[in-house]
Design an enzyme around this catalytic site. Structure first.
Site, mmCIF file in Angstrom:
data_model
loop_
_atom_site.group_PDB
_atom_site.id
_atom_site.type_symbol
_atom_site.label_atom_id
_atom_site.label_comp_id
_atom_site.label_asym_id
_atom_site.label_seq_id
_atom_site.Cartn_x
_atom_site.Cartn_y
_atom_site.Cartn_z
ATOM 1 N N SER A 1 -6.153 3.289 -5.480
ATOM 2 C CA SER A 1 -5.650 4.114 -4.373
ATOM 3 C C SER A 1 -5.761 5.599 -4.703
ATOM 4 C CB SER A 1 -4.199 3.760 -4.049
ATOM 5 O OG SER A 1 -4.125 2.483 -3.484
ATOM 6 N N ALA B 1 -8.902 2.860 5.745
ATOM 7 C CA ALA B 1 -9.934 2.869 4.697
ATOM 8 C C ALA B 1 -10.441 4.299 4.571
ATOM 9 C CB ALA B 1 -11.058 1.899 5.044
ATOM 10 N N VAL B 2 -9.842 5.062 3.675
ATOM 11 C CA VAL B 2 -10.115 6.502 3.592
ATOM 12 C C VAL B 2 -11.565 6.820 3.284
ATOM 13 C CG1 VAL B 2 -7.740 7.137 3.045
ATOM 14 C CG2 VAL B 2 -9.339 6.729 1.188
ATOM 15 N N GLU C 1 -9.422 6.489 -4.278
ATOM 16 C CA GLU C 1 -9.819 6.490 -2.871
ATOM 17 C C GLU C 1 -9.283 7.719 -2.154
ATOM 18 O OE1 GLU C 1 -9.899 1.649 -2.846
ATOM 19 O OE2 GLU C 1 -8.194 2.678 -1.967
ATOM 20 N N GLN C 2 -8.015 8.022 -2.372
ATOM 21 C CA GLN C 2 -7.418 9.165 -1.682
ATOM 22 C C GLN C 2 -8.037 10.483 -2.150
ATOM 23 O OE1 GLN C 2 -3.241 9.286 -0.865
ATOM 24 N NE2 GLN C 2 -3.075 7.065 -0.728
ATOM 25 N N HIS D 1 0.821 -1.211 0.000
ATOM 26 C CA HIS D 1 0.000 0.000 0.000
ATOM 27 C C HIS D 1 0.854 1.260 0.000
ATOM 28 C CE1 HIS D 1 -3.045 -2.937 0.913
ATOM 29 N NE2 HIS D 1 -3.943 -2.029 0.620
ATOM 30 N N PRO D 2 0.350 2.305 -0.667
ATOM 31 C CA PRO D 2 1.097 3.571 -0.733
ATOM 32 C C PRO D 2 0.911 4.407 0.532
ATOM 33 C CG PRO D 2 -0.974 3.808 -1.882
ATOM 34 C CD PRO D 2 -0.891 2.357 -1.441
ATOM 35 N N PHE E 1 1.210 3.381 6.989
ATOM 36 C CA PHE E 1 -0.058 3.576 7.683
ATOM 37 C C PHE E 1 -1.180 3.265 6.703
ATOM 38 C CE2 PHE E 1 -3.645 6.375 8.809
ATOM 39 C CZ PHE E 1 -3.830 6.010 10.136
ATOM 40 N N ILE E 2 -2.103 2.409 7.134
ATOM 41 C CA ILE E 2 -3.213 2.015 6.270
ATOM 42 C C ILE E 2 -4.519 2.353 6.959
ATOM 43 C CG2 ILE E 2 -4.291 0.107 5.036
ATOM 44 C CD1 ILE E 2 -1.606 -0.604 4.304
#
Length: 166
Positions: free
Chosen positions: A82, A120-121, A85-86, A69-70, A117-118
């Protein structure tokens, strides 16, 4: 493209992987294994099958999934899902001050845990993400690894909802 459960159930394993192999960031082997559980009752059932696969993965495989994950708010190339989502919470339009804050927190988090750091945005705002960063950095490694996996499973749930029509 959007799929129905019926369409997914009729796909070969390679077609299935092409269709939903990116649900878990850079880890198409989860879709490959999930394919063996066809037919699926609905998108929730498919998600449950995929989540169970993640939870049964070895510690090393889970860590690899986490590390795929980024960073949040990053300007580096990331998977299209991603990016989308972001952007839903404005992480693609951070002010210089916000960008610096995210970069500082990303680095502090990675320094402590050795993975990104992950979160669910889609369940958050910029402010709630920053608060979660500050709270979760106080966790120990085991708690935070479990939280990262739970967040990844939630991210996958959102991705499946957007990709699959019941």
């Amino acid at each position: 493209m959007s799929y129905t459960i019926t369409m997914l159930d009729q796909m070969s394993q390679s077609e299935f992987i092409v269709a939903i192999g990116s649900i878990f960031e850079h880890t198409p082997e989860i879709a490959a294994e999930a394919w063996r559980s066809q037919p699926f009752a609905d998108v929730q059932n498919l998600h449950q099958v995929m989540a169970a696969i993640v939870l049964k993965m070895s510690d090393d495989a889970q860590l690899k999934l986490i590390c795929a994950h980024p960073d949040l708010g990053s300007k580096f190339k990331m998977a299209e899902a991603s990016v989308q989502e972001q952007s839903t919470v404005g992480l693609d339009q951070l002010s210089a001050t916000e960008y610096d804050r995210f970069q500082y927190l990303n680095q502090a988090y990675k320094d402590k845990f050795a993975f990104p750091f992950i979160i669910a945005v889609r369940n958050h705002t910029k402010d709630s993400i920053l608060k979660a960063f500050e709270k979760r950095i106080l966790n120990n490694l085991e708690v935070e690894k479990k939280q990262a996996i739970a967040e990844i499973i939630e991210i996958a749930r959102w991705r499946l909802i957007l990709a699959v029509n019941n």
